[in-house]
Design an enzyme around this catalytic site. Structure first.
Site, PDB file in Angstrom:
ATOM      1  N   ARG A  23       0.845  -1.191   0.000  1.00  0.00           N
ATOM      2  CA  ARG A  23       0.000   0.000   0.000  1.00  0.00           C
ATOM      3  C   ARG A  23       0.878   1.238   0.000  1.00  0.00           C
ATOM      4  NH1 ARG A  23      -4.557  -2.059  -1.879  1.00  0.00           N
ATOM      5  NH2 ARG A  23      -5.517  -3.482  -0.437  1.00  0.00           N
ATOM      6  N   SER A  72     -21.039  -3.528   3.511  1.00  0.00           N
ATOM      7  CA  SER A  72     -19.777  -3.638   4.240  1.00  0.00           C
ATOM      8  C   SER A  72     -19.506  -5.104   4.559  1.00  0.00           C
ATOM      9  CB  SER A  72     -19.879  -2.832   5.540  1.00  0.00           C
ATOM     10  OG  SER A  72     -18.820  -3.126   6.401  1.00  0.00           O
ATOM     11  N   GLU A  95     -13.399  -6.082  -7.866  1.00  0.00           N
ATOM     12  CA  GLU A  95     -13.259  -7.024  -6.748  1.00  0.00           C
ATOM     13  C   GLU A  95     -14.445  -6.961  -5.798  1.00  0.00           C
ATOM     14  OE1 GLU A  95      -8.371  -6.764  -6.390  1.00  0.00           O
ATOM     15  OE2 GLU A  95      -9.601  -6.041  -4.734  1.00  0.00           O
ATOM     16  N   ARG A  97     -20.514  -9.869   0.099  1.00  0.00           N
ATOM     17  CA  ARG A  97     -21.147  -8.570  -0.151  1.00  0.00           C
ATOM     18  C   ARG A  97     -22.414  -8.733  -0.988  1.00  0.00           C
ATOM     19  NH1 ARG A  97     -17.677  -4.282   1.109  1.00  0.00           N
ATOM     20  NH2 ARG A  97     -15.462  -4.723   0.900  1.00  0.00           N
TER      21      ARG A  97
END
Length: 149
Positions: free
Chosen positions: A11, A40, A70, A114
């Site tokens: 990251r 979430s 994704e 999700r």
């Protein structure tokens, strides 16, 4: 820019220490009247906009498209940059792009964890305001009621 290993990915962080993130407002079409929200992973009752960290060597636009696929299982065309938003509490800086959905995949990376659902802009803004007020400002920038930081 700083880089830190997080799981399998590296990251990136701005010189001032803010995590670099990217996100998409996933529109049903170019009229930009409906957007796709996802649940979430920590609470299926909370809705949000797809987005996540920018990997080392990745451009914000590419990260936004990757995260949308994704998390929401969408394929489409990335459009204009809507703004760059800071969340001082979470120490993030997020590039937000318009994204025009051309296909909803039946199976995608996070399909088992999700849900996704289309909302008109007013409803989406109201829903996001409850748990993700920074994300509600993404829509406010579009309708001219707020400016990105």
């Amino acid at each position: 820019m700083k880089v830190r290993q997080e799981g399998d990915e590296k990251r990136t962080y701005d010189p001032d220490g803010l995590t670099r993130r990217a996100s998409c407002l996933c529109f049903r079409d170019e009229t930009e009247k409906e957007i796709l929200l996802i649940t979430s992973t920590s609470d299926a009752c909370k809705w949000l906009v797809p987005g996540g960290g920018i990997n080392a060597g990745e451009e914000p636009k590419d990260a936004a498209v990757r995260e949308a696929r994704e998390e929401a299982g969408v394929v489409g065309i990335v459009g204009r940059l809507l703004g760059i938003f800071e969340n001082k509490d979470k120490k993030t800086r997020t590039w937000v792009f318009a994204f025009y959905v051309k296909q909803l995949e039946d199976q995608w990376a996070e399909a088992k964890i999700r849900k996704r659902q289309w909302h008109n802009l007013a409803d989406a803004k109201r829903i996001l305001q409850v748990h993700k007020p920074i994300q509600a400002t993404y829509i406010s920038v579009m309708d001219g009621t707020n400016e990105p930081s």
